[in-house]
Design a protein around this motif. Sequence first.
Motif, PDB file in Angstrom:
ATOM      1  N   ASP A 157      34.371  38.178  53.334  1.00  0.00           N
ATOM      2  CA  ASP A 157      34.598  36.753  53.577  1.00  0.00           C
ATOM      3  C   ASP A 157      33.838  35.912  52.565  1.00  0.00           C
ATOM      4  OD1 ASP A 157      36.105  37.398  55.781  1.00  0.00           O
ATOM      5  OD2 ASP A 157      35.251  35.807  57.010  1.00  0.00           O
ATOM      6  N   GLY A 158      34.471  34.846  52.096  1.00  0.00           N
ATOM      7  CA  GLY A 158      33.784  33.848  51.291  1.00  0.00           C
ATOM      8  C   GLY A 158      33.777  34.084  49.803  1.00  0.00           C
ATOM      9  N   ARG A 159      33.942  35.311  49.353  1.00  0.00           N
ATOM     10  CA  ARG A 159      33.937  35.572  47.919  1.00  0.00           C
ATOM     11  C   ARG A 159      35.246  35.090  47.298  1.00  0.00           C
ATOM     12  NH1 ARG A 159      31.625  41.444  46.297  1.00  0.00           N
ATOM     13  NH2 ARG A 159      31.145  40.264  44.403  1.00  0.00           N
ATOM     14  N   VAL A 160      35.194  34.786  46.007  1.00  0.00           N
ATOM     15  CA  VAL A 160      36.413  34.460  45.267  1.00  0.00           C
ATOM     16  C   VAL A 160      36.814  35.689  44.462  1.00  0.00           C
ATOM     17  CG1 VAL A 160      37.427  33.063  43.436  1.00  0.00           C
ATOM     18  CG2 VAL A 160      35.949  31.995  45.121  1.00  0.00           C
ATOM     19  N   TRP A 161      38.060  36.054  44.594  1.00  0.00           N
ATOM     20  CA  TRP A 161      38.606  37.207  43.900  1.00  0.00           C
ATOM     21  C   TRP A 161      39.682  36.757  42.920  1.00  0.00           C
ATOM     22  CZ3 TRP A 161      37.031  42.283  45.383  1.00  0.00           C
ATOM     23  CH2 TRP A 161      36.186  42.316  46.514  1.00  0.00           C
ATOM     24  N   ARG A 162      39.840  37.497  41.861  1.00  0.00           N
ATOM     25  CA  ARG A 162      40.904  37.244  40.892  1.00  0.00           C
ATOM     26  C   ARG A 162      41.946  38.336  41.009  1.00  0.00           C
ATOM     27  NH1 ARG A 162      39.747  34.427  36.679  1.00  0.00           N
ATOM     28  NH2 ARG A 162      39.112  32.998  38.318  1.00  0.00           N
ATOM     29  N   ILE A 163      43.197  37.923  41.166  1.00  0.00           N
ATOM     30  CA  ILE A 163      44.340  38.841  41.158  1.00  0.00           C
ATOM     31  C   ILE A 163      45.038  38.608  39.828  1.00  0.00           C
ATOM     32  CG2 ILE A 163      46.473  39.528  42.310  1.00  0.00           C
ATOM     33  CD1 ILE A 163      45.355  38.163  44.857  1.00  0.00           C
ATOM     34  N   ARG A 164      45.134  39.637  39.010  1.00  0.00           N
ATOM     35  CA  ARG A 164      45.593  39.436  37.625  1.00  0.00           C
ATOM     36  C   ARG A 164      46.617  40.489  37.223  1.00  0.00           C
ATOM     37  NH1 ARG A 164      40.808  39.765  33.420  1.00  0.00           N
ATOM     38  NH2 ARG A 164      41.042  42.026  33.797  1.00  0.00           N
ATOM     39  N   TYR A 165      47.627  40.014  36.493  1.00  0.00           N
ATOM     40  CA  TYR A 165      48.576  40.941  35.872  1.00  0.00           C
ATOM     41  C   TYR A 165      48.726  40.546  34.407  1.00  0.00           C
ATOM     42  CZ  TYR A 165      52.764  43.176  34.228  1.00  0.00           C
ATOM     43  OH  TYR A 165      53.630  43.900  33.464  1.00  0.00           O
ATOM     44  N   ARG A 166      48.427  41.486  33.511  1.00  0.00           N
ATOM     45  CA  ARG A 166      48.546  41.233  32.080  1.00  0.00           C
ATOM     46  C   ARG A 166      49.365  42.280  31.344  1.00  0.00           C
ATOM     47  NH1 ARG A 166      42.426  40.467  30.001  1.00  0.00           N
ATOM     48  NH2 ARG A 166      42.272  42.550  30.988  1.00  0.00           N
ATOM     49  N   ASP A 167      49.350  43.526  31.839  1.00  0.00           N
ATOM     50  CA  ASP A 167      49.921  44.634  31.085  1.00  0.00           C
ATOM     51  C   ASP A 167      50.532  45.636  32.068  1.00  0.00           C
ATOM     52  OD1 ASP A 167      50.351  46.993  29.600  1.00  0.00           O
ATOM     53  OD2 ASP A 167      48.665  46.565  28.270  1.00  0.00           O
ATOM     54  N   GLU A 168      51.793  45.994  31.839  1.00  0.00           N
ATOM     55  CA  GLU A 168      52.455  46.921  32.755  1.00  0.00           C
ATOM     56  C   GLU A 168      51.816  48.297  32.744  1.00  0.00           C
ATOM     57  OE1 GLU A 168      56.416  48.515  31.624  1.00  0.00           O
ATOM     58  OE2 GLU A 168      56.298  47.054  29.990  1.00  0.00           O
ATOM     59  N   ARG A 169      51.096  48.644  31.680  1.00  0.00           N
ATOM     60  CA  ARG A 169      50.425  49.941  31.633  1.00  0.00           C
ATOM     61  C   ARG A 169      49.215  49.982  32.563  1.00  0.00           C
ATOM     62  NH1 ARG A 169      49.597  49.890  25.274  1.00  0.00           N
ATOM     63  NH2 ARG A 169      49.114  47.750  25.929  1.00  0.00           N
ATOM     64  N   VAL A 170      48.678  48.805  32.885  1.00  0.00           N
ATOM     65  CA  VAL A 170      47.513  48.705  33.763  1.00  0.00           C
ATOM     66  C   VAL A 170      47.934  48.399  35.200  1.00  0.00           C
ATOM     67  CG1 VAL A 170      45.366  47.458  34.229  1.00  0.00           C
ATOM     68  CG2 VAL A 170      46.038  47.976  31.859  1.00  0.00           C
ATOM     69  N   GLY A 171      48.888  47.476  35.352  1.00  0.00           N
ATOM     70  CA  GLY A 171      49.331  47.055  36.680  1.00  0.00           C
ATOM     71  C   GLY A 171      48.587  45.822  37.150  1.00  0.00           C
ATOM     72  N   VAL A 172      48.538  45.634  38.455  1.00  0.00           N
ATOM     73  CA  VAL A 172      47.858  44.485  39.051  1.00  0.00           C
ATOM     74  C   VAL A 172      46.378  44.824  39.201  1.00  0.00           C
ATOM     75  CG1 VAL A 172      47.719  42.935  41.039  1.00  0.00           C
ATOM     76  CG2 VAL A 172      49.957  43.793  40.270  1.00  0.00           C
ATOM     77  N   GLU A 173      45.518  43.911  38.737  1.00  0.00           N
ATOM     78  CA  GLU A 173      44.074  44.108  38.823  1.00  0.00           C
ATOM     79  C   GLU A 173      43.476  43.120  39.818  1.00  0.00           C
ATOM     80  OE1 GLU A 173      42.403  45.056  34.559  1.00  0.00           O
ATOM     81  OE2 GLU A 173      43.862  43.424  34.428  1.00  0.00           O
TER      82      GLU A 173
END
Length: 389
Positions: free
Chosen positions: A327-343
């Motif tokens: 609870d309370g933390r800020v998270w980053r959901i990121r997609y940049r490269d299909e070889r990596v996927g969703v981070e």
Amino acid sequence: MSSSPHPPQPATFRLPPQAPQPPTSTIRRPQSLTTFSFDKAHALRHDNSSLKWYWPPTLGADLSRGFDTFVKHDDAIDEHLDALLSAMVKVERETGAKTEADFVTWRGMMTKMLCLPFDRRSSFEMNATKFQDTIFIEENHTHKMSIRGGESRQNQLFSFWGYKFETLSTLPEWWADCTRDQVEQRDKDIVNNEEQFCVVVKTGFNKIRAVLGGEVDAIWNGTPNSQDNPPVYVELKTSKTISSEGDKVAFERKMMRFWAQSFLLGVPKIIVGFRDRDGYLEDLDELDTTSLPGRARKSGRNLWDGNTCINFAAALLEWLKSVIVDDGRVWRIRYRDERVGVEVFPVEGHDGASGISSGILSKEFLDWRMSAKGVEESSGGSEVKTAVD
């Protein structure tokens, strides 16, 4: 709390093969919670004052007309989830029940997730925070503005054509209640995208419960928020007239986003205005939202598959729920490269009450929820249907 000299490695979620899949996931039929409007000055109003009625436009119209007087919303302003959260407060005040959900976000964020298996060139970044067992997700505004950059006049004109088509295709009231001038003089109306009508729905993927908010272009018939006379909403889109095999491929790819945007909010009809390269309206087509995955399958091109999209989104949401646990933390959901996927990773320097201080959660919403801890929790739940016929 001091920042770690070695930030944790992002958790990653791989993309599936770009191929059709059987329907292993289900999606709840979207259920309306409430509606709200932004007026012509983009002030929030908890009513249906900005609702428009669909009425066919005149073919041959110049979609460029009025570009120089366009009243354009300043999207450099980060509005977070404020309007959606304000609508949730309104619902909870009226019902006396907490809106139970695993995720709350704008329809646009869910569209990005739903389309990602087949739209791998479009990067995104989102911010997320968990509060009272719900994960709230918004677009990372800084990333959004950085990739947009300075739009050329031509690209601005392309965007305007869509808003102009909406103006030409809508009326402020049911056509029988409008004056002749309101119907026939729509081409002279100033285009203003500050004004919006939005719906908030409760839906879900498998056991994941979600509350989504998004703009709806127009209504075909019915009444918003009515059980006896439910609304039939319409999504309005423009596209280049199909005159080659390349155009067919481009339109079929577009259909995926048309489908996702409409399907998520329960909008059954999509009206496409086909225009020539100079922006003159040449033809109209009425699409049934639920038929689009079938059309994509029958083409044999395998450009996208509705079941694959839904299966992926359901699995991604389950995974996000397992990763975003503090609870309370800020998270980053990121997609940049299909070889990596969703981070997914925690944003450095943001912990504890950061979901509050970062602006993801509005003061109005927090004040309400913190003062309403004893509010009875809603049982929720809506009929579950197969995702794609």
